[in-house]
Design a protein around this motif. Structure first.
Motif, PDB file in Angstrom:
ATOM      1  N   GLY A  72       6.726 -17.202  13.909  1.00 43.33           N
ATOM      2  CA  GLY A  72       7.304 -16.097  14.670  1.00 43.33           C
ATOM      3  C   GLY A  72       8.500 -15.470  13.971  1.00 43.33           C
ATOM      4  N   LEU A  73       9.376 -16.309  13.420  1.00 41.06           N
ATOM      5  CA  LEU A  73      10.540 -15.782  12.708  1.00 41.06           C
ATOM      6  C   LEU A  73      10.125 -15.034  11.438  1.00 41.06           C
ATOM      7  N   LEU A  74       9.144 -15.577  10.717  1.00 42.37           N
ATOM      8  CA  LEU A  74       8.665 -14.887   9.513  1.00 42.37           C
ATOM      9  C   LEU A  74       8.035 -13.543   9.858  1.00 42.37           C
ATOM     10  N   GLU A  75       7.287 -13.500  10.946  1.00 42.40           N
ATOM     11  CA  GLU A  75       6.629 -12.253  11.332  1.00 42.40           C
ATOM     12  C   GLU A  75       7.614 -11.234  11.894  1.00 42.40           C
ATOM     13  N   TRP A  81       4.398  -9.636   9.255  1.00 43.72           N
ATOM     14  CA  TRP A  81       3.198  -9.104   9.888  1.00 43.72           C
ATOM     15  C   TRP A  81       2.642  -7.912   9.123  1.00 43.72           C
ATOM     16  N   TYR A  82       3.512  -7.046   8.601  1.00 43.23           N
ATOM     17  CA  TYR A  82       3.086  -5.885   7.810  1.00 43.23           C
ATOM     18  C   TYR A  82       3.802  -5.917   6.466  1.00 43.23           C
ATOM     19  N   PRO A  83       3.291  -6.673   5.501  1.00 45.71           N
ATOM     20  CA  PRO A  83       4.020  -6.833   4.235  1.00 45.71           C
ATOM     21  C   PRO A  83       3.980  -5.600   3.329  1.00 45.71           C
ATOM     22  N   ARG A  84       3.108  -4.633   3.593  1.00 46.73           N
ATOM     23  CA  ARG A  84       2.996  -3.392   2.818  1.00 46.73           C
ATOM     24  C   ARG A  84       2.761  -3.645   1.331  1.00 46.73           C
ATOM     25  N   SER A  87      -1.522  -4.858  -3.604  1.00 46.95           N
ATOM     26  CA  SER A  87      -2.491  -5.672  -4.333  1.00 46.95           C
ATOM     27  C   SER A  87      -2.385  -7.121  -3.849  1.00 46.95           C
ATOM     28  N   SER A  88      -3.311  -7.931  -4.280  1.00 44.38           N
ATOM     29  CA  SER A  88      -3.273  -9.346  -3.907  1.00 44.38           C
ATOM     30  C   SER A  88      -2.024 -10.013  -4.459  1.00 44.38           C
ATOM     31  N   TRP A  89      -1.687  -9.709  -5.708  1.00 44.65           N
ATOM     32  CA  TRP A  89      -0.482 -10.304  -6.303  1.00 44.65           C
ATOM     33  C   TRP A  89       0.778  -9.782  -5.624  1.00 44.65           C
ATOM     34  N   GLY A  90       0.749  -8.530  -5.197  1.00 46.41           N
ATOM     35  CA  GLY A  90       1.889  -7.997  -4.453  1.00 46.41           C
ATOM     36  C   GLY A  90       2.070  -8.722  -3.132  1.00 46.41           C
ATOM     37  N   LEU A  91       0.947  -9.030  -2.473  1.00 50.68           N
ATOM     38  CA  LEU A  91       1.007  -9.778  -1.220  1.00 50.68           C
ATOM     39  C   LEU A  91       1.571 -11.174  -1.453  1.00 50.68           C
ATOM     40  N   VAL A  92       1.094 -11.854  -2.489  1.00 52.28           N
ATOM     41  CA  VAL A  92       1.589 -13.200  -2.801  1.00 52.28           C
ATOM     42  C   VAL A  92       3.082 -13.151  -3.116  1.00 52.28           C
ATOM     43  N   THR A  93       3.502 -12.149  -3.874  1.00 43.05           N
ATOM     44  CA  THR A  93       4.910 -12.014  -4.243  1.00 43.05           C
ATOM     45  C   THR A  93       5.778 -11.770  -3.019  1.00 43.05           C
ATOM     46  N   ARG A  94       5.349 -10.874  -2.146  1.00 45.24           N
ATOM     47  CA  ARG A  94       6.133 -10.591  -0.940  1.00 45.24           C
ATOM     48  C   ARG A  94       6.177 -11.793  -0.008  1.00 45.24           C
ATOM     49  N   LEU A  95       5.050 -12.491   0.103  1.00 47.20           N
ATOM     50  CA  LEU A  95       5.022 -13.692   0.931  1.00 47.20           C
ATOM     51  C   LEU A  95       5.984 -14.742   0.384  1.00 47.20           C
TER      52      LEU A  95
END
Length: 125
Positions: A72-75, A81-84, A87-95
């Motif tokens: 919940g805190l992360l989202e 919830w919306y990492p924007r 790319s897949s690597w961009g998602l991994v990096t933002r996560l």
């Protein structure tokens, strides 16, 4: 689902999951593909004595509450919830960045004697 390397190395320690992971097919999938046992509240045998069953389910629910609080805190607070990502690597990096920021906030709370998941606002000081 992502590649097997995305879940890390098998440790032999059971993993706690919600009721969506119960059932023989899920258990076999996690055991064969990822080398882990997934425990859910549904895995506790109904033939277990009532008090032991109640304690086991309470223990499981307490641990799941910590997981839900962190999610919940992360989202909500860190915008997971919306990492924007584009790319897949961009998602991994933002996560990774959001999880690192969360871990830093928990550590700062620890250093300052606050509750682990208490909201931290560095500009408030």
């Amino acid at each position: 689902m992502g590649p097997r390397l995305g879940v890390g190395t098998a440790s032999g320690v059971p993993t706690l999951g919600d009721l969506g992971f119960r059932g023989e097919r899920w258990q076999r999938h996690w055991r064969e593909d990822y080398g882990t046992l997934v425990l859910t509240k549904g895995e506790f045998s109904p033939t277990t004595p009532a008090e032991d069953l109640r304690q086991s389910r309470r223990w499981s629910s307490g641990l799941r509450q910590v997981v839900e609080t962190v999610n919940g805190l992360l989202e909500e607070r860190l915008g997971l919830w919306y990492p924007r990502a584009h790319s897949s690597w961009g998602l991994v990096t933002r996560l990774a960045a959001k999880v690192a920021a969360f871990n830093v906030a928990v550590y700062v709370n620890y250093l300052t004697g606050r509750e682990p998941f208490q909201l931290f606002d560095p500009l408030a000081y």
